[in-house]
Design an enzyme around this catalytic site. Structure first.
Site, short mmCIF file in Angstrom:
data_model
loop_
_atom_site.label_atom_id
_atom_site.label_comp_id
_atom_site.label_asym_id
_atom_site.label_seq_id
_atom_site.Cartn_x
_atom_site.Cartn_y
_atom_site.Cartn_z
N SER A 70 1.80 3.74 1.71
CA SER A 70 2.71 4.22 2.77
C SER A 70 3.75 3.19 3.19
CB SER A 70 1.88 4.61 4.00
OG SER A 70 1.20 3.48 4.52
N LYS A 71 3.76 2.00 2.55
CA LYS A 71 4.65 0.94 3.02
C LYS A 71 6.07 1.12 2.50
CE LYS A 71 1.37 -1.20 5.24
NZ LYS A 71 0.20 -0.38 4.97
N PHE A 72 7.00 0.28 3.01
CA PHE A 72 8.42 0.39 2.66
C PHE A 72 8.63 0.16 1.16
CE2 PHE A 72 8.56 -1.38 7.11
CZ PHE A 72 8.93 -0.20 7.71
N LEU A 73 7.92 -0.79 0.60
CA LEU A 73 7.87 -1.01 -0.85
C LEU A 73 6.43 -0.76 -1.27
CD1 LEU A 73 9.87 -4.36 -1.07
CD2 LEU A 73 10.61 -2.18 -2.04
N GLN A 103 0.84 -1.19 0.00
CA GLN A 103 0.00 0.00 0.00
C GLN A 103 0.88 1.25 0.00
OE1 GLN A 103 -0.34 1.96 3.04
NE2 GLN A 103 -1.91 3.34 2.30
#
Length: 607
Positions: free
Chosen positions: A404-407, A402
């Site tokens: 806002s995630k790291f990937l 999603q």
């Protein structure tokens, strides 16, 4: 897709893997992202160049001291020079349109001008849109005359229609060359994406239609989400667009999707990866693959995003919510053990706040009681517990991509597993029940006609482009968060959330610390957060109440709280958080956070 087009795509990927095997031992000191880029660039050339000769020239030109983007530009430059040397005299043999497609990859103005001076008329006849695209790269107009610099109004049509006659009061008609693509203009909180020329699909067109449209959208600025992107992402999206293979693979993974599944699974110590449309979909598919259904219970921690429990409700199960460890804010193993009944099917371990539960304890509990352990790794990309990657400790790991995630691909998810049977079940569940390698109506022990949770090739390509910089980002986030924890631990009234010692690789999502108002003149946590934000620190509070409250409107009787969940309730009232992208900054920025906290403390009587 027609059979011939499918076969063409298969041949390209076969060539890609052959090239990768040759490239790997010769480019050991270069990142996988560059090796993938070279192999795909060469495999996707449309004409019969000597690709091994091109590869040797590329290897000679690379420099390990340069960045990934700079080396990718060297790759493009070598291909451009080679195409420029070799196309002359072979166009009739190779097909003018295929040569033109290769020239769009190299974008060398002089080479393209040379090509158009010889074959422009023929190309314009067979593919006018492709002709216009090359003309833009070369700075030419129809017929090879120098580009007219006056602005165009209105925007040009990309279809081969006659030029409109100018009105008597107008200047002579503008050039047929499309306007140069405008840069994204970002204002305060708003970004306007100007209209730009759509890219031309490849010769193997799978039904995706190229149209000339103008769209105006208002979107938040990049900084609101922390998404980082550059040339690798733009090129990856262009490759997918030109391929014409855009959607999720039907009956099997698509090309970019398959590569992502393999590489992401390896990153997380697993044999299999199943790409899906979201982190919630990953959890839903995993629960169903584990056999969760009506009458079963799924144990989940009180502090987690609602999807952890909502996906279990979607599978028909009852969600049993247990308290968290007050130091890690992740599931308390003792509370989980007390919640197990004869109806329990799954324990869902959630990584949160850059921390984790005791994974050894949960693994042991699940094994002793004959339960499935599923890892919710939505916030745990790259984590390791005692040397084992997150996503490989339980039967399945569920990741989110999603925004806002790291990937991130905006949305998307992945299920990782070392069980071939569970992987095949997950594939069938996410692909409308299709069992790979079997007739559509052959179900056997698998499911039929369930959900469409497929990931698109655009999403997969975006994620592949980010893998090359992921390790460096993880290290920086971990180093900065550990440094900030050491500094904040010296501040009276501030207690950073603890990560277990066995969680050796981690990064904060979000970073969290407990706030004691007694050390800040009795100011409420809301006033403290407000004061930090006034100092330029993007602080927040936990963004959701305990799980039993977020699911309170779920099916009656199917959300059960075990105990009072005091640690979770206290955390919601006291914890302050910082977003993960802050930790991509440098150490001085961590010092700024500490100084802001100390400044607020010194002036707490003014709060």
């Amino acid at each position: 897709m027609a059979q011939a087009q499918k076969r063409e795509l298969e041949l390209r990927w076969e060539e890609y893997y052959r090239l990768r095997e040759r490239i790997d031992p010769q480019l050991k000191k270069y990142p996988d992202a560059l090796k993938d880029y070279i192999a795909r660039r060469l495999a996707w050339l449309n004409t019969d160049y000597d690709k091994l000769q091109i590869l040797n020239e590329i290897i000679d030109g690379l420099d390990p001291a340069l960045s990934l983007g700079e080396n990718q530009r060297i790759v493009d430059s070598v291909i451009a020079r080679f195409v420029g040397r070799e196309f002359s005299g072979h166009v009739e043999e190779w097909d003018v349109e295929k040569v033109a497609l290769d020239l769009t990859y190299c974008k060398d103005p002089e080479i393209i001008r040379d090509f158009l001076s010889q074959y422009g008329a023929e190309l314009r006849e067979v593919n006018p849109s492709l002709y216009l695209e090359l003309a833009e790269y070369a700075g030419l107009v129809a017929g090879g005359e120098p580009e007219i610099s006056q602005p165009r109004e209105p925007e040009p049509s990309l279809t081969p229609e006659p030029e409109p006659k100018p009105e008597p009061s107008q200047e002579p008609g503008p050039s047929l060359t499309p306007e140069p693509r405008a840069e994204l203009t970002v204002g305060p909180g708003i970004a306007q994406a100007p209209a730009s020329e759509p890219l031309e699909p490849s010769a193997a067109d799978w039904g995706a239609e190229k149209v000339d449209v103008e769209i105006e959208v208002d979107i938040p600025t990049e900084g609101d989400f922390g998404a980082e992107w550059g040339e690798p992402e733009l090129r990856a999206l262009e490759e997918v667009l030109r391929s014409g293979f855009w959607g999720g693979g039907v009956g099997g993974s698509g090309p970019w999707e398959r590569e992502l599944e393999e590489r992401f699974a390896r990153m997380h110590g697993c044999k299999f990866g199943v790409a899906v449309s979201s982190g919630t979909a990953a959890l839903h598919v995993a629960y169903l693959a584990a056999g969760v259904g009506p009458g079963d219970e799924v144990i989940a921690p009180a502090l987690t995003f609602s999807a952890t429990g909502a996906a279990a409700l979607m599978a028909g199960a009852t969600v049993v919510v247990v308290d968290v460890d007050p130091e890690t804010l992740c599931m308390d193993v003792g509370e989980a053990e007390r919640a197990v009944t004869e109806r329990t099917k799954v324990i869902t371990a959630v990584y949160n706040y850059g921390s984790s539960p005791d994974m050894d304890g949960l693994r042991e509990l699940a094994d002793e009681r004959g339960l499935h352990l599923i890892e919710d790794c939505a916030r745990a990309h790259g984590f390791q517990w005692g040397g084992r990657p997150a996503g490989s400790i339980g039967e399945m790991g569920c990741f989110s991509f999603q925004q806002s995630k790291f990937l991130t691909a905006g949305e998307g998810g992945m299920v990782t597993t070392n069980s071939e049977e569970l992987a095949e079940k997950c594939h069938a569940l996410k692909d409308c029940g299709r069992v790979r390698g079997r007739a559509y109506l052959e179900g056997g022990r698998y499911w039929l006609n369930w959900f469409n949770y497929r990931m698109t090739q655009f999403q997969a390509a975006l994620l592949l482009a980010q893998l090359g910089r992921f390790e460096g980002q993880l290290r920086r986030r971990q180093e900065n968060s550990e440094y900030l924890t050491r500094r904040l631990s010296e501040v009276d009234g501030v207690e950073p959330v603890r990560a277990p010692e066995k969680l050796t690789r981690r990064q904060p999502w979000p970073y969290a610390f407990k706030y004691d108002p007694r050390a800040f003149g009795g100011a409420s946590v809301d006033r403290f957060v407000e004061a930090l934000r006034a100092e330029g620190i993007p602080a927040s509070r936990i963004d959701h109440p305990p799980l039993y409250e977020t699911l309170a409107r779920g099916p009656w009787g199917r959300v059960v709280r075990r105990g009072r969940c005091r640690a979770a309730r206290e955390a919601v009232e006291r914890v302050v958080t910082l977003p993960q992208h802050v930790f991509l900054a440098d150490r001085r920025d961590m010092d700024d956070i500490v100084e802001a906290v100390l400044k607020v403390q010194r002036h707490s009587d003014e709060l």
